[in-house]
Motif scaffolding. Structure first.
Motif, PDB file in Angstrom:
ATOM      1  N   ILE A 115      61.489  20.300  44.990  1.00 28.80           N
ATOM      2  CA  ILE A 115      62.216  20.836  46.133  1.00 28.80           C
ATOM      3  C   ILE A 115      61.391  21.954  46.759  1.00 28.80           C
ATOM      4  CG2 ILE A 115      64.470  20.232  45.201  1.00 28.80           C
ATOM      5  CD1 ILE A 115      64.784  23.170  44.359  1.00 28.80           C
ATOM      6  N   SER A 146      66.794  18.160  46.639  1.00 25.46           N
ATOM      7  CA  SER A 146      67.202  17.663  45.328  1.00 25.46           C
ATOM      8  C   SER A 146      67.665  16.220  45.366  1.00 25.46           C
ATOM      9  CB  SER A 146      68.314  18.559  44.758  1.00 25.46           C
ATOM     10  OG  SER A 146      67.803  19.816  44.385  1.00 25.46           O
ATOM     11  N   GLY A 163      63.912  20.402  40.512  1.00 19.06           N
ATOM     12  CA  GLY A 163      65.038  20.421  41.433  1.00 19.06           C
ATOM     13  C   GLY A 163      66.315  20.717  40.677  1.00 19.06           C
ATOM     14  N   ARG A 164      67.399  20.149  41.136  1.00 18.77           N
ATOM     15  CA  ARG A 164      68.695  20.348  40.490  1.00 18.77           C
ATOM     16  C   ARG A 164      69.513  19.072  40.640  1.00 18.77           C
ATOM     17  NH1 ARG A 164      68.389  23.532  44.850  1.00 18.77           N
ATOM     18  NH2 ARG A 164      68.235  25.440  43.644  1.00 18.77           N
ATOM     19  N   SER A 166      72.035  16.617  42.008  1.00 24.62           N
ATOM     20  CA  SER A 166      72.652  16.488  43.333  1.00 24.62           C
ATOM     21  C   SER A 166      73.913  15.645  43.294  1.00 24.62           C
ATOM     22  CB  SER A 166      71.656  15.876  44.331  1.00 24.62           C
ATOM     23  OG  SER A 166      71.208  14.606  43.890  1.00 24.62           O
ATOM     24  N   PHE A 288      67.496  25.943  39.754  1.00 23.54           N
ATOM     25  CA  PHE A 288      66.749  24.697  39.690  1.00 23.54           C
ATOM     26  C   PHE A 288      65.951  24.658  38.387  1.00 23.54           C
ATOM     27  CE2 PHE A 288      63.924  27.650  41.980  1.00 23.54           C
ATOM     28  CZ  PHE A 288      62.755  27.527  41.264  1.00 23.54           C
TER      29      PHE A 288
END
Length: 330
Positions: A115, A146, A163-164, A166, A288
């Motif tokens: 990201i 993400s 990222g994380r 989503s 993240f």
């Protein structure tokens, strides 16, 4: 044709009957439901593709697709086969690319997703470090948000992502190791009328044009919660933009308002191209981290890159803690 489920010991028969071209056709059908287009993608004629598909379904002994006027639609079992075909083709492509790089004297390749909020700090520093150690390593970074990197990771187009989550179900597929938190800031172009106003509120800003990420991104979901918390709907004058680079350009060229991670806008603010508005975002984005596919081992190169990410994340966290302690002491 009569279809039936074969015995659990059918793997050797399938391996003997299905060739790489068969899997390539299935992967192409994942991108286009029209058989003619899928055939063109793998450089075969439509009659050849029709025969190949019949051979594939005969080998599996159950239908993979339903035939419709607009093309082919995977059956529930077909969806699993097509997903595996797409994953296997992506893995094969990465392997062949890495092999070619090594043949030319390089040292393999690493394909990751990241990201934009992580790219200016942790990813850039880890990249510089691994390139210092392995100058001939070919590295490719894909994605910006993400939801994008999550889709790439699911399709096996990248080895891991920064990222994380989503979506709520991704924890069933991906392992997550936190790296850092992220602060969102509301920004406008230099000279924007709002930059000279005092007592700005998010309620007042909803009357202005906005540039926001798509609804599938965690940052957009955060902003939707913020609009709800102040009793406002999503701004009517809205541009949805998944590209952070394009968002930065649009903000500088218009009177739109945007909400982006501090790490992304930092250099633009220092260069006086953008201004941060004194409008607090109620809470930071969820931290993240590193997303990997559950149950799949990482390559040595990927593990080394992740180790660099963690080292720099720890150093950054310690520096922030020291800065906060000094500020409180003062």
């Amino acid at each position: 044709m009569e279809y039936r489920i074969d015995s659990p010991n059918s793997a050797p028969r399938l391996i003997n009957r299905l060739r790489l071209k068969h899997w390539a056709l299935l992967a192409a059908l994942a991108e286009s439901p029209v058989l003619a287009q899928a055939a063109s993608a793998i450089s075969v004629t439509q009659p050849s593709a029709t025969k190949m598909l019949a051979d594939i379904e005969s080998a599996f002994r159950f239908p993979l697709f339903e035939r419709h006027s607009r093309g082919l639609r995977p059956t529930p079992l077909g969806e699993e086969v097509v997903a595996y075909a797409r994953q296997s083709q992506a893995g094969l492509s990465r392997f062949l690319e890495g092999l070619e790089i090594k043949r030319r004297g390089g040292h393999g390749q690493l394909v990751i997703g990241a990201i934009m909020g992580a790219a200016p700090d942790l990813v850039a520093r880890a990249m510089a470090e691994i390139k210092r150690e392995r100058p001939l390593l070919n590295v490719r970074i894909l994605g910006e948000t993400s939801d994008q990197v999550g889709a790439l990771l699911e399709r096996h187009e990248i080895e891991f992502a920064v990222g994380r989550f989503s979506s709520l179900k991704q924890h069933n597929t991906f392992a997550f190791a936190p790296l850092a938190n992220e602060t969102m800031q509301v920004v406008v172009r230099r000279g924007h009328p709002c930059a000279r106003q005092r007592g700005l509120t998010l309620e007042a800003l909803t009357a202005w044009p906005w540039i926001l990420q798509p609804l599938t991104s965690p940052a957009r979901q955060l902003m939707e919660e913020e609009f709800t918390s102040v009793g406002r709907s999503t701004p009517a004058n809205l541009v949805e933009c998944a590209s952070v680079f394009a968002t930065l350009q649009l903000l500088q060229a218009s009177d739109a308002v945007g909400a982006l991670p501090e790490s992304v806008v930092r250099d633009h603010v220092r260069a006086k191209l953008l201004r941060v508005l004194p409008v607090p975002i109620g809470k930071d984005l969820k931290g993240f981290g590193v997303l990997t596919r559950i149950g799949e081992p990482l390559s040595e190169t990927a593990a080394t890159f992740i180790a660099h990410l963690r080292r720099f994340a720890d150093a950054q966290a310690q520096a922030q803690a020291q800065a906060q302690a000094q500020a409180q002491a003062a």
